[in-house]
Scaffold this active site. Structure first.
Site, PDB file in Angstrom:
ATOM      1  N   VAL A  22       0.823  -1.206   0.000  1.00 34.98           N
ATOM      2  CA  VAL A  22       0.000   0.000   0.000  1.00 34.98           C
ATOM      3  C   VAL A  22       0.865   1.268   0.000  1.00 34.98           C
ATOM      4  CG1 VAL A  22      -1.579   1.353   1.463  1.00 34.98           C
ATOM      5  CG2 VAL A  22      -2.041  -1.063   1.033  1.00 34.98           C
ATOM      6  N   CYS A 266      -6.358  -9.188   3.846  1.00 35.45           N
ATOM      7  CA  CYS A 266      -7.479  -8.236   3.841  1.00 35.45           C
ATOM      8  C   CYS A 266      -8.802  -8.969   4.046  1.00 35.45           C
ATOM      9  CB  CYS A 266      -7.513  -7.459   2.528  1.00 35.45           C
ATOM     10  SG  CYS A 266      -6.196  -6.252   2.426  1.00 35.45           S
ATOM     11  N   ARG A 337       1.309 -13.936   2.240  1.00 30.74           N
ATOM     12  CA  ARG A 337       0.746 -13.863   3.593  1.00 30.74           C
ATOM     13  C   ARG A 337      -0.623 -14.529   3.661  1.00 30.74           C
ATOM     14  NH1 ARG A 337       1.173  -7.615   4.742  1.00 30.74           N
ATOM     15  NH2 ARG A 337       0.920  -7.588   2.480  1.00 30.74           N
TER      16      ARG A 337
HETATM   17  N1  LIG Z   1      -2.109  -5.109   0.320  1.00 30.43           N
HETATM   18  C1  LIG Z   1      -3.386  -4.917   0.075  1.00 30.43           C
HETATM   19  O1  LIG Z   1      -3.971  -5.507  -0.819  1.00 30.43           O
HETATM   20  C2  LIG Z   1      -4.186  -3.935   0.865  1.00 30.43           C
HETATM   21  C3  LIG Z   1      -5.296  -3.345   0.264  1.00 30.43           C
HETATM   22  C4  LIG Z   1      -6.033  -2.445   1.000  1.00 30.43           C
HETATM   23  C5  LIG Z   1      -5.697  -2.189   2.321  1.00 30.43           C
HETATM   24  N2  LIG Z   1      -4.626  -2.804   2.887  1.00 30.43           N
HETATM   25  C6  LIG Z   1      -4.296  -2.464   4.274  1.00 30.43           C
HETATM   26  O2  LIG Z   1      -3.195  -1.563   4.255  1.00 30.43           O
HETATM   27  C7  LIG Z   1      -2.340  -1.796   5.371  1.00 30.43           C
HETATM   28  C8  LIG Z   1      -0.930  -2.077   4.905  1.00 30.43           C
HETATM   29  O3  LIG Z   1      -0.933  -3.260   4.148  1.00 30.43           O
HETATM   30  P1  LIG Z   1       0.254  -3.703   3.212  1.00 30.43           P
HETATM   31  O4  LIG Z   1      -0.271  -4.798   2.367  1.00 30.43           O
HETATM   32  O5  LIG Z   1       0.887  -2.523   2.575  1.00 30.43           O
HETATM   33  O6  LIG Z   1       1.265  -4.312   4.287  1.00 30.43           O
HETATM   34  P2  LIG Z   1       2.794  -4.690   4.035  1.00 30.43           P
HETATM   35  O7  LIG Z   1       3.145  -5.687   5.057  1.00 30.43           O
HETATM   36  O8  LIG Z   1       3.026  -4.992   2.597  1.00 30.43           O
HETATM   37  O9  LIG Z   1       3.571  -3.340   4.341  1.00 30.43           O
HETATM   38  C9  LIG Z   1       3.578  -2.752   5.553  1.00 30.43           C
HETATM   39  C10 LIG Z   1       4.933  -2.131   5.790  1.00 30.43           C
HETATM   40  O10 LIG Z   1       4.876  -1.471   7.054  1.00 30.43           O
HETATM   41  C11 LIG Z   1       6.136  -1.644   7.667  1.00 30.43           C
HETATM   42  N3  LIG Z   1       5.990  -1.403   9.106  1.00 30.43           N
HETATM   43  C12 LIG Z   1       5.502  -2.225  10.057  1.00 30.43           C
HETATM   44  N4  LIG Z   1       5.512  -1.582  11.254  1.00 30.43           N
HETATM   45  C13 LIG Z   1       6.023  -0.356  11.034  1.00 30.43           C
HETATM   46  C14 LIG Z   1       6.284   0.749  11.858  1.00 30.43           C
HETATM   47  N5  LIG Z   1       6.021   0.712  13.155  1.00 30.43           N
HETATM   48  N6  LIG Z   1       6.808   1.865  11.295  1.00 30.43           N
HETATM   49  C15 LIG Z   1       7.085   1.906   9.970  1.00 30.43           C
HETATM   50  N7  LIG Z   1       6.857   0.879   9.134  1.00 30.43           N
HETATM   51  C16 LIG Z   1       6.333  -0.233   9.659  1.00 30.43           C
HETATM   52  C17 LIG Z   1       6.558  -3.044   7.321  1.00 30.43           C
HETATM   53  O11 LIG Z   1       7.951  -3.215   7.454  1.00 30.43           O
HETATM   54  C18 LIG Z   1       6.076  -3.142   5.868  1.00 30.43           C
HETATM   55  O12 LIG Z   1       7.078  -2.796   4.957  1.00 30.43           O
HETATM   56  C19 LIG Z   1      -2.978  -2.941   6.157  1.00 30.43           C
HETATM   57  O13 LIG Z   1      -3.822  -2.423   7.122  1.00 30.43           O
HETATM   58  C20 LIG Z   1      -3.810  -3.649   5.098  1.00 30.43           C
HETATM   59  O14 LIG Z   1      -4.894  -4.347   5.652  1.00 30.43           O
HETATM   60  C21 LIG Z   1      -3.847  -3.644   2.174  1.00 30.43           C
END
Ligand SMILES: NC(=O)c1ccc[n+]([C@@H]2O[C@H](COP(=O)([O-])OP(=O)(O)OC[C@H]3O[C@@H](n4cnc5c(N)ncnc54)[C@H](O)[C@@H]3O)[C@@H](O)[C@H]2O)c1
Length: 440
Positions: A22, A266, A337
């Protein structure tokens, strides 16, 4: 000058906290529009990759990373440069299916420690209604010593991207936006409008925006659960589910859902955020949790169907060579995941079957670490008794029947089994070619 103008003119930075599927594409998109962007993540390896133009998410591509002006960093002090922060860290669930808010809490502490007066902090992580104001806002206050609503403002704007989908992109999906008051709502909306071509949908409160996200995913989960229930019943009736759905979908108000494995972080996770909060308020979910139960059982159902086909074709399951094509949680996406293919593998293992798993998109090291599964190269697949198409990657869709045939054992009168979870293959052609096919 107003915050929006300062950002637009490049006089103030925005920051992205959490640079995964994201956060990273958002950072790159803002930078493309001339906005100055700090990209912060605690994962050093990830930052190193991004700095070197390696896009492990495959969302923007290596070229876009090589050319981006985003300043990637692990050093939280860099966040002090920004006056507008977007938090996009993971929101997983614990073993007992309750929300694990630790990444959101930790990220809030980090932002709070580096928060300047006049800032706006927008959360994009999927949460249940109330988390942003009641938990994150308070942490930001504690850490910064500033007052929420006076010295800084907060907002919530859920992310709706669909990784691997080249049509519905960040820019082309309407963005729901909320702010804690009229002024923050306006600023947040205008900042997002810089990158979201489809426009923004303003809502009246953070809670509405938080709720909209968890329920849009719960809605999908329930609809898929209904299809999965049908698939289980039609299996008993000896009716092909896909054909029924195709026929049903000729009606104008059919919903076009299909049965399948619901993995990822998700759709299979967000409903638990919603039911957790509902439960705390005394409402025990009846529909959402039933749907979850059905969807979580599909891996075992598919594995059992495979074992049945092995027995019916006269094979001894424990001596059969089973190939699984795909382990990522969805097609054309490297994300492993919460993969439900691993439920299939576990169930097969219970019966002494140890399948070869092929996935050209999944990272072999991460797959081994997360699931103790060694990935095989498709070039080394021979002598199979059964092939299970689990994920609809383009590479698997493009396999011809000749290609598929080359994976099997060459033995007279041997039955070649195909388990087509995603309905990828043309049923009648496959049957005509003599395969024993079962599909969900
Ligand atoms: N991937 C999807 O399809 C999608 C779609 C819509 C919403 N979301 C939501 O968006 C959010 C993020 O999802 P994602 O898929 O990008 O996750 P992801 O795991 O791909 O990325 C998250 C990133 O955050 C970093 N991180 C973790 N803790 C941290 C902190 N304290 N400070 C800074 N960085 C930190 C991790 O190292 C990682 O790189 C989640 O809530 C998810 O549910 C995801």
């Amino acid at each position: 000058m107003k915050l929006y103008d300062l950002i637009k003119n490049g006089d103030e930075y925005i920051s992205l906290v959490g640079l995964g599927y994201v956060g990273m594409p958002i950072a790159v998109e803002f930078a493309k529009k001339g906005v100055k962007v700090i990209g912060f993540d605690i994962n050093e390896h990830r930052i190193h990759e991004y700095k070197n133009g390696i896009d492990s998410t495959k969302e923007v591509g290596d070229e876009a990373l090589k050319n981006t002006s985003v300043y990637f960093t692990n050093d939280e002090i860099d966040l002090k440069k920004a006056l507008f922060h977007i938090v996009a860290v993971p929101t997983p669930i614990n073993q007992d299916k309750t929300p694990d808010l630790s990444p959101v809490i930790n990220a809030s502490r980090t932002v709070g420690r580096n928060l300047r007066k006049g800032s706006i902090v927008v959360y994009e992580s999927t949460v249940y209604p109330g988390v942003t104001e009641d938990i994150c806002g308070k942490i930001l206050e504690e850490e910064s010593g500033l007052r929420c609503g006076i010295d800084f403002k907060i907002g919530y704007s859920p992310e709706r991207i669909n990784p691997g989908d080249k049509i519905h992109r960040l820019e082309t999906i309407t963005k729901i936006v909320s702010g804690m008051d009229a002024e923050s709502l306006e600023t947040i909306s205008k900042v997002y409008e810089l990158v979201i071509e489809a426009g923004v949908h303003r809502v009246s409160s953070l809670k509405v925006a938080e709720a909209a996200k968890v329920v849009e995913n719960s809605q999908r989960d329930i609809n898929i659960a209904f299809m999965n229930e049908l698939a289980m019943v039609f299996d008993k009736m000896g009716i092909d589910t896909n054909e029924v759905i195709e026929a049903m979908n000729t009606k104008w108000n059919a919903l076009n859902f299909k049965p399948g494995l619901v993995g990822g972080h998700c759709i299979g996770v967000d409903p638990y955020y919603f039911t957790y909060e509902a439960e705390k308020l005394g409402y025990h979910s009846q529909i959402i949790l039933s749907g979850r139960k059905i969807n979580d059982s599909m891996g075992e159902f598919v594995a059992d169907a495979l074992i049945k086909q092995l027995i019916l074709s006269g094979k001894t399951p424990i001596n059969s060579k089973v190939i699984i094509l795909g382990i990522t949680f969805k097609e054309n996406c490297p994300d492993i995941r919460n993969s439900k293919v691993t439920d299939i593998i576990k169930r097969l293992n219970d019966y002494g079957i140890f399948p070869n798993v092929v996935d050209p998109l999944a990272d072999p090291v991460l797959t081994k670490q997360a699931y103790n599964v060694e990935l095989s190269d498709i070039k080394n697949i021979h002598n199979a008794d059964a092939i299970l198409f689990a994920v609809g990657h383009d590479q698997f869709k493009s396999l011809s029947l000749n290609d598929i045939n080359s994976f099997y054992k060459v033995m007279p009168n041997d039955q070649k089994i195909i388990i087509d979870v995603k309905g990828l293959l043309p049923l009648s052609e496959v049957k005509e070619a003599g395969y024993r096919i079962w599909r969900l």
